[in-house]
Design a protein around this motif. Sequence first.
Motif, short mmCIF file in Angstrom:
data_model
loop_
_atom_site.label_atom_id
_atom_site.label_comp_id
_atom_site.label_asym_id
_atom_site.label_seq_id
_atom_site.Cartn_x
_atom_site.Cartn_y
_atom_site.Cartn_z
N GLU A 321 -6.57 5.12 15.25
CA GLU A 321 -6.14 3.81 14.76
C GLU A 321 -6.04 3.81 13.23
OE1 GLU A 321 -5.43 1.42 16.82
OE2 GLU A 321 -6.59 1.72 18.67
N PRO A 322 -5.37 2.80 12.64
CA PRO A 322 -5.28 2.72 11.18
C PRO A 322 -6.64 2.69 10.48
CG PRO A 322 -3.73 1.19 12.20
CD PRO A 322 -4.57 1.76 13.30
N GLU A 323 -7.68 2.20 11.16
CA GLU A 323 -9.01 2.16 10.57
C GLU A 323 -9.52 3.56 10.22
OE1 GLU A 323 -8.12 0.57 13.32
OE2 GLU A 323 -8.15 -1.50 12.58
N PHE A 555 0.82 1.88 6.04
CA PHE A 555 0.76 1.44 4.64
C PHE A 555 1.55 0.16 4.38
CE2 PHE A 555 -0.10 6.07 3.24
CZ PHE A 555 -1.46 5.88 3.44
N LYS A 556 2.42 -0.21 5.33
CA LYS A 556 3.17 -1.46 5.18
C LYS A 556 2.47 -2.63 5.88
CE LYS A 556 7.80 0.53 4.76
NZ LYS A 556 9.07 0.78 5.49
N THR A 557 1.53 -2.30 6.76
CA THR A 557 0.89 -3.36 7.55
C THR A 557 -0.63 -3.36 7.34
OG1 THR A 557 0.91 -1.85 9.45
CG2 THR A 557 2.72 -3.41 9.28
N LEU A 585 6.74 3.22 -7.20
CA LEU A 585 6.80 3.91 -5.91
C LEU A 585 6.19 3.02 -4.82
CD1 LEU A 585 6.06 7.61 -5.20
CD2 LEU A 585 4.74 5.91 -3.96
N LEU A 586 5.06 2.40 -5.09
CA LEU A 586 4.42 1.52 -4.11
C LEU A 586 5.33 0.34 -3.78
CD1 LEU A 586 0.74 1.41 -5.47
CD2 LEU A 586 1.67 2.85 -3.65
N GLY A 597 5.27 7.29 2.54
CA GLY A 597 3.95 7.36 3.16
C GLY A 597 3.17 8.61 2.79
N GLN A 598 3.84 9.76 2.85
CA GLN A 598 3.14 11.02 2.55
C GLN A 598 2.72 11.08 1.08
OE1 GLN A 598 2.06 13.28 4.82
NE2 GLN A 598 0.95 14.09 3.06
#
Length: 614
Positions: A321-323, A555-557, A585-586, A597-598
Amino acid sequence: MCGIVGKINFDKNKKIDGLELKRMTDSLIHRGPDDEGQYIDGNVGLGFRRLSIIDLKSGHQPLSDITNNYWITFNGEIYNFLELKIELVKKGYKFRTNSDTEVIVNLFIEYKEKCVDYLRGMFAFVIWNFQKKELFGARDRFGIKPFHYYIDNDKFVWGSEIKSITVSDNIKKEISIEALDSYFAYGYIQREKSIFTQIKKLLPGHYFYLKPSEEKKLTIKQYWQINFEPDYSKTIEYWKDAIYQSLNESVKMRMISDVPLGAFLSGGIDSSIVVALMSQNSTNRIKTFSIGFNEEKFSELKFARQVAEMYNTEHHELIVEPESIELLPKLVKAYDEPFADSSAIPTYYVSKFAREYVTVSLSGDGGDELFAGYNSYSKMIALSKSRINNKFIFGTLNKIIPDYLYGKGLSYYLSKDKNNIGAYFCSWKDYERKKIFNSHIKSNLILYAENIKLDLLKNLHSDFISRMQQLDMQTYMVDDILTKVDRASMMNSLEARVPILDHQFAELSFKIPSEYKINGGNKKYILKETFKDILPKEVLSHKKTGFAVPLDNWFKTDLKDYIYENLNNSSYLYEFLNSKYVHKLLENHQKGVRDYGQQIWSLLFLNEWLKQNN
């Protein structure tokens, strides 16, 4: 599998501090939680941490020969040690244990540095000759096991991981700007370099001698090299049979263990082949372990399940998961230097998961390098065959196109030497790195990362795709893939074995013509043909996913706030980087202008590493 450390003071009157040596071994307790040991000979000290796999009762190290003249510490596994032991017994050698470690030390007595030619397995070891006061060390052919060292006018220090060296006394920790550039270019630090200027890696397929009393000179020599020599006289049926027999033997050898054993099963071709062969060589159900994501396009779980069902394995699955980003500080501590391969996250979790059930796990690493399986190879071939040869025009065009527009990357590749295109496949291309670094770092950067790969390619004279494969084996495979698996597995006290990188099997693959590896755009063609009857059809035909992590979406959510909190006002990062470029960049990533993302992950990892090493 174990952790080794050691130190030699060049002043023979300066004795080794046992407490310092213990501090070094304690830093590697994750690599060897079962046992520890020391050997001190005045100004020389060897230290060891053990994870017990074979000969559980009598494999204590440091270990000596029966004369107590030769002392060894060894990290790895030698799979042909029993047959080597039989030959040594015939020559009159006596043994006190059933370990592969004692075989190596006696093999060294018999053959000196030539002993490495007889070893089939993964290894990093040192041997101290008490009478001659001489140290010998070696690393396996592909660099499956790590070996780091530090040398200055006063001492020689070594260890399985960088942390075991930096906890030693009086170690200079100057950050290497060239290593930092390599990190941004490829996501890893290449070849013998490390993030610290004076800490080096012993290259794969190399050994060394050090005689402290004689000019403190470290002599390093290569004992094995990758050599592509395609044999066109053999039929495809010959190669298929040879591949099957050789890999089957390699898998079977790596199933020898005195502790529970299983396999990583990603759902890709390589790990599926390994599991299939393990099942055919075992009367017991094989334990298999798979990792997936909720984002379906990143997950190969359904293919892993097909293999598990086909061979009735004892199958275990886990969703990442994202966590999982909370793991970052732990990963940074484990890798000791900036390391931007985000698949370190699932690799850690699958290792941790597997360790709940087994102590040894086989993996499918090495198949993409040996049989040209990466998607990048198809792109490289297309670029190499391109009839567009005006590098000047595309170089000019590349300077005009904004970084975020599609076409920027293609114009960049078309502006380069297409015969050496593999050197330019970067995470951050050179024009991006010139912007990401602040003015102070740029003024001190002399050698760009691409030059290291270009120098390697100059000495490679086989066909185009074989040259790209060899480049990957000497850089990406050892400095990224094998480093990732070693650290992730060892964080969890799990031994990972890689049967595809058996050197005899690899040498067989070097003789197979490239046309059998990539055939009409079909990558790993001959490997698929060899094992098509023992694998599900979908496993053979589905599009390669790899171990990619859905960073773009995360990274978008879920992790949007996390990246801004960590990167916008970092007091560490902007000692090296251009803050305006990072902020832009962000912003572009959130707008969906391009998937960064990378790159964002590499910034997060570096920021955390700088924080921990400030």
